[in-house]
Structure formats: C-alpha cells, structure tokens
Design an enzyme around this catalytic site. Structure first.
Site, mmCIF file in Angstrom:
data_model
loop_
_atom_site.group_PDB
_atom_site.id
_atom_site.type_symbol
_atom_site.label_atom_id
_atom_site.label_comp_id
_atom_site.label_asym_id
_atom_site.label_seq_id
_atom_site.Cartn_x
_atom_site.Cartn_y
_atom_site.Cartn_z
ATOM 1 N N CYS A 83 0.838 -1.200 0.000
ATOM 2 C CA CYS A 83 0.000 0.000 0.000
ATOM 3 C C CYS A 83 0.879 1.260 0.000
ATOM 4 O O CYS A 83 1.602 1.518 -0.961
ATOM 5 C CB CYS A 83 -0.989 -0.042 1.158
ATOM 6 S SG CYS A 83 -2.349 1.140 0.993
ATOM 7 N N HIS A 180 -3.875 -4.848 -0.469
ATOM 8 C CA HIS A 180 -3.505 -5.468 0.809
ATOM 9 C C HIS A 180 -3.595 -6.991 0.670
ATOM 10 O O HIS A 180 -4.663 -7.559 0.875
ATOM 11 C CB HIS A 180 -4.436 -4.991 1.923
ATOM 12 C CG HIS A 180 -4.199 -3.579 2.338
ATOM 13 N ND1 HIS A 180 -3.268 -3.231 3.301
ATOM 14 C CD2 HIS A 180 -4.748 -2.421 1.914
ATOM 15 C CE1 HIS A 180 -3.266 -1.919 3.453
ATOM 16 N NE2 HIS A 180 -4.160 -1.404 2.616
ATOM 17 N N GLU A 182 -2.592 -9.176 2.669
ATOM 18 C CA GLU A 182 -2.905 -9.771 3.975
ATOM 19 C C GLU A 182 -4.399 -9.730 4.280
ATOM 20 O O GLU A 182 -4.847 -10.388 5.224
ATOM 21 C CB GLU A 182 -2.105 -9.064 5.076
ATOM 22 C CG GLU A 182 -2.618 -7.702 5.489
ATOM 23 C CD GLU A 182 -2.225 -6.557 4.570
ATOM 24 O OE1 GLU A 182 -2.423 -5.394 4.961
ATOM 25 O OE2 GLU A 182 -1.719 -6.820 3.458
#
Length: 198
Positions: A83, A180, A182
């Site tokens: 990001c 993202h 994750e």
C-alpha cells in the site's frame, strides 16, 4: 512451509495486525521492529503502510530510516512494500507536494481524478509478464492514489478504477503492491506462499 525469518518494519505508519495474522496462519516466524540490526539480520523485509505520504516519510526520517531502507534494498535484501509502502518507493506524490520519497524507483504518485476516493474493496488485477508471485484474481484495495512508474517494465500487474493503473511492481529483490494481500483471502495467501519461498 519452510521457516523464514521475516522482519516487519515498525515505523508507526502501518497496520501490522492483519499482516501478523497472515504470517502466523502460514506458520512463518516474524518480528515487528524498528531495530536496524534486527532488520538487517532478517531474511526478508516487509514494509507496510497506510495513511499520508508526508507523514510516512516524516516518521522514517525521525527514525533515521530513509538511507537505511535505501541501502538494504540496494544490497539485495528481499523486500515487500504494501500500500503506502509501495508509494513511498517513488520520487514524489500529489498527496504531498514538495516531499521527496525514497526515490528507489523513478516516477510519481497520482490521485484518482474520477470516481469516489478512496477506492475501497475488491478489484481484479491483470498480471504482466514481469510477475513472479501474483495471479489474475481479486485483491482488496484501499487507495486514493496510484503509482506512475517511469519505467513501465517494472509493472507486474494493473487494475482498473475508472482508469487503468499500476497495481504492483517487481524489480530484482523488490516486490511492492498497492492492494492489501494480507486482507485478500485465498489470493493473498497464495501470493504470500510464493513470495516467502523466494
């Protein structure tokens, strides 16, 4: 999965909880630290980020980490930016006129001019031939800005939010993504598995 020593750089501008949860799920040992020696000793480094370009650079400067990150990247340490951790790798951003980025890559960061910002939610990426870890799948984005690399050959995927934009880059030991991973469910899990094997 084989054990890997990962250092998540803690500089006060990253939400590292979900990132830590992902690495725990994958049974990968990691530390969250701003200790330069511990970061140097890690096999791989993750540079997360969210928030404002200028604030992130200011925090890096306050911890004397600008040249440190430039050096470990140039030394070949396996590096992942996420990001804002992608955006600060470039020279400048429309979010913070006059603030110099890490300038690891030539290019700038631009704001979306069409549509609601930030873009929040799932968006599909299209990988390029310069891609080792990603698949053409949906990933989770939260961004008002996107990178505009001078060298288009480093782009590893693109996405579309009213315009086509660079969603990730890959160059030698550096991988950096606008989304993202994750928070991207199975697509993110597969990305991390491939990157951690590098």
């Amino acid at each position: 999965m084989s054990k890997t020593n990962v250092a998540i750089i803690d500089y006060g501008a990253g939400n590292v909880r979900s990132l830590g949860n992902m690495l725990t799920f994958l049974d990968v040992p990691y530390i969250i630290t701003d200790d330069k020696e511990k970061i140097k000793q890690a096999d791989k480094i993750i540079f997360p980020g969210q928030g404002h370009f200028a604030q992130a650079i200011a925090k890096l400067k306050s911890k004397d980490m600008v040249s440190f990150i430039q050096d470990i990247v140039s030394d070949g340490k396996v590096f992942l930016g996420i990001c804002l951790g992608l955006q600060v790798l470039f020279e400048k951003s429309e979010e913070a006129p006059g603030v110099e980025g890490l300038s690891i890559f030539k290019g700038d960061v631009k704001k979306f001019q069409i549509g609601k910002t930030p873009q929040i939610g799932w968006n599909k990426i299209q990988t390029t031939n310069n891609n080792s870890y990603l698949c053409d799948d949906y990933f989770y984005f939260v961004n008002s800005y996107y990178v505009n690399p001078f060298n288009k050959e480093i782009i590893s995927s693109n996405a579309n939010y009213n315009i086509d934009f660079c969603a990730s880059v890959e160059y030698k030991n550096i991988t950096a993504v606008q989304f993202h991973p994750e928070k991207s469910s199975n697509a993110g899990i597969e990305f991390f598995k491939k990157w951690l094997k590098n």
